[in-house]
Design a protein around this motif. Structure first.
Motif, PDB file in Angstrom:
ATOM      1  N   CYS A 169       0.813  -1.236   0.000  1.00  0.00           N
ATOM      2  CA  CYS A 169       0.000   0.000   0.000  1.00  0.00           C
ATOM      3  C   CYS A 169       0.837   1.272   0.000  1.00  0.00           C
ATOM      4  CB  CYS A 169      -0.966  -0.004   1.184  1.00  0.00           C
ATOM      5  SG  CYS A 169      -0.188   0.304   2.789  1.00  0.00           S
ATOM      6  N   LEU A 170       2.151   1.161   0.090  1.00  0.00           N
ATOM      7  CA  LEU A 170       3.119   2.265   0.063  1.00  0.00           C
ATOM      8  C   LEU A 170       3.152   3.131   1.317  1.00  0.00           C
ATOM      9  CD1 LEU A 170       2.818   3.544  -3.635  1.00  0.00           C
ATOM     10  CD2 LEU A 170       4.196   1.667  -2.722  1.00  0.00           C
ATOM     11  N   LEU A 171       2.480   2.731   2.382  1.00  0.00           N
ATOM     12  CA  LEU A 171       2.482   3.507   3.622  1.00  0.00           C
ATOM     13  C   LEU A 171       3.880   3.515   4.230  1.00  0.00           C
ATOM     14  CD1 LEU A 171       0.857   5.014   5.821  1.00  0.00           C
ATOM     15  CD2 LEU A 171       0.486   2.786   6.896  1.00  0.00           C
ATOM     16  N   ASP A 172       4.397   4.703   4.507  1.00  0.00           N
ATOM     17  CA  ASP A 172       5.711   4.866   5.104  1.00  0.00           C
ATOM     18  C   ASP A 172       5.639   4.505   6.582  1.00  0.00           C
ATOM     19  OD1 ASP A 172       8.092   6.046   6.318  1.00  0.00           O
ATOM     20  OD2 ASP A 172       8.313   7.194   4.463  1.00  0.00           O
ATOM     21  N   GLU A 173       6.531   3.644   7.045  1.00  0.00           N
ATOM     22  CA  GLU A 173       6.466   3.222   8.437  1.00  0.00           C
ATOM     23  C   GLU A 173       6.755   4.362   9.399  1.00  0.00           C
ATOM     24  OE1 GLU A 173       9.097   0.076   9.663  1.00  0.00           O
ATOM     25  OE2 GLU A 173      10.867   1.141   9.008  1.00  0.00           O
ATOM     26  N   ARG A 174       7.388   5.430   8.933  1.00  0.00           N
ATOM     27  CA  ARG A 174       7.661   6.580   9.799  1.00  0.00           C
ATOM     28  C   ARG A 174       6.388   7.363  10.094  1.00  0.00           C
ATOM     29  NH1 ARG A 174      12.709   7.678   5.957  1.00  0.00           N
ATOM     30  NH2 ARG A 174      11.050   6.982   4.588  1.00  0.00           N
TER      31      ARG A 174
ATOM     32  N   HIS B  87       6.879  -1.527  10.501  1.00  0.00           N
ATOM     33  CA  HIS B  87       6.414  -2.475   9.478  1.00  0.00           C
ATOM     34  C   HIS B  87       7.079  -3.838   9.706  1.00  0.00           C
ATOM     35  CE1 HIS B  87       4.248   0.652   7.617  1.00  0.00           C
ATOM     36  NE2 HIS B  87       4.928   0.803   6.501  1.00  0.00           N
ATOM     37  N   GLU B  88       6.441  -4.854   9.177  1.00  0.00           N
ATOM     38  CA  GLU B  88       6.887  -6.225   9.380  1.00  0.00           C
ATOM     39  C   GLU B  88       7.531  -6.773   8.115  1.00  0.00           C
ATOM     40  OE1 GLU B  88       3.094  -7.855  10.385  1.00  0.00           O
ATOM     41  OE2 GLU B  88       3.127  -6.991  12.397  1.00  0.00           O
TER      42      GLU B  88
ATOM     43  N   LEU C  60      11.214 -11.945   0.586  1.00  0.00           N
ATOM     44  CA  LEU C  60      10.785 -11.121   1.713  1.00  0.00           C
ATOM     45  C   LEU C  60      10.430  -9.723   1.226  1.00  0.00           C
ATOM     46  CD1 LEU C  60      13.569 -12.095   4.294  1.00  0.00           C
ATOM     47  CD2 LEU C  60      11.212 -12.971   4.203  1.00  0.00           C
ATOM     48  N   CYS C  61       9.446  -9.127   1.882  1.00  0.00           N
ATOM     49  CA  CYS C  61       9.109  -7.742   1.577  1.00  0.00           C
ATOM     50  C   CYS C  61       8.685  -7.050   2.860  1.00  0.00           C
ATOM     51  CB  CYS C  61       8.007  -7.650   0.521  1.00  0.00           C
ATOM     52  SG  CYS C  61       6.374  -8.145   1.089  1.00  0.00           S
ATOM     53  N   LEU C  62       8.624  -5.740   2.813  1.00  0.00           N
ATOM     54  CA  LEU C  62       8.184  -4.956   3.964  1.00  0.00           C
ATOM     55  C   LEU C  62       6.687  -4.724   3.832  1.00  0.00           C
ATOM     56  CD1 LEU C  62       9.595  -3.716   6.432  1.00  0.00           C
ATOM     57  CD2 LEU C  62       9.572  -1.533   5.213  1.00  0.00           C
TER      58      LEU C  62
ATOM     59  N   CYS D  32      -1.753  -4.663   5.942  1.00  0.00           N
ATOM     60  CA  CYS D  32      -1.570  -5.490   4.745  1.00  0.00           C
ATOM     61  C   CYS D  32      -1.087  -6.886   5.120  1.00  0.00           C
ATOM     62  CB  CYS D  32      -0.590  -4.826   3.779  1.00  0.00           C
ATOM     63  SG  CYS D  32      -1.272  -3.411   2.881  1.00  0.00           S
ATOM     64  N   ASN D  33      -0.157  -6.966   6.071  1.00  0.00           N
ATOM     65  CA  ASN D  33       0.387  -8.265   6.460  1.00  0.00           C
ATOM     66  C   ASN D  33      -0.679  -9.144   7.107  1.00  0.00           C
ATOM     67  OD1 ASN D  33       2.438 -10.156   6.574  1.00  0.00           O
ATOM     68  ND2 ASN D  33       3.247  -9.399   8.496  1.00  0.00           N
ATOM     69  N   ARG D  34      -1.534  -8.562   7.945  1.00  0.00           N
ATOM     70  CA  ARG D  34      -2.575  -9.354   8.604  1.00  0.00           C
ATOM     71  C   ARG D  34      -3.596  -9.880   7.609  1.00  0.00           C
ATOM     72  NH1 ARG D  34       0.854  -9.110  11.235  1.00  0.00           N
ATOM     73  NH2 ARG D  34       1.115  -8.969  13.458  1.00  0.00           N
TER      74      ARG D  34
END
Length: 140
Positions: free
Chosen positions: A23-28, A34-35, A53-55, A60-62
């Motif tokens: 989704c391109l959401l910045d973890e900051r 992010h996982e 692997l990806c961030l 999104c991960n759930r």
């Protein structure tokens, strides 16, 4: 579940530029780190290597879980999910205001399964867009 080394986690984070690769959401911009996600889950034979692997943001991960594909709501066909190591984001999605518009069957099933455009996520993206903290698109 296989241990992912700190070095490998950092490589994945840098490759993704600290953005969720779905989704391109910045973890900051979030209250959670992010996982690192196995694109192809270990239970399906996926390895713990950078190419698999990806961030991924928490949401999104759930929603993705260990899924690899989903039925396309337009055709009924089973379609592979977006793979950040094999696909280019802008070939499968386009950002229209805060809405992530799927452009392909892969984009449709990924957007639907990961619930990328539910109201809360749209509102969050709109805020980040207004303050310049969300990319207009990603060509990486």
């Amino acid at each position: 579940m296989t241990y992912i080394s700190d070095k490998l986690r950092q490589e994945v984070r840098q490759l993704a530029q600290r953005r969720c690769e779905y989704c391109l959401l910045d973890e900051r911009c979030t209250g959670r780190t992010h996982e690192v996600d196995h694109i192809c889950a270990e239970k399906h034979g996926g390895e713990t290597i950078q190419a698999n692997l990806c961030l991924s943001c928490f949401y999104c991960n759930r929603h993705k879980g260990s899924d690899l594909c989903a039925p396309d709501n337009q055709t009924g066909e089973l379609v592979a999910l977006f793979n950040p190591r094999q696909h280019i984001w802008i070939e499968h999605f386009r950002l229209e205001d805060a809405y992530i518009m799927p452009l392909t069957a892969t984009g449709r099933v990924t957007q639907s399964l990961l619930q990328i455009n539910v109201r809360e996520r749209l509102e969050e993206r709109q805020i980040f867009l207004m303050v310049g903290r969300y990319p207009v698109y990603s060509a990486e």
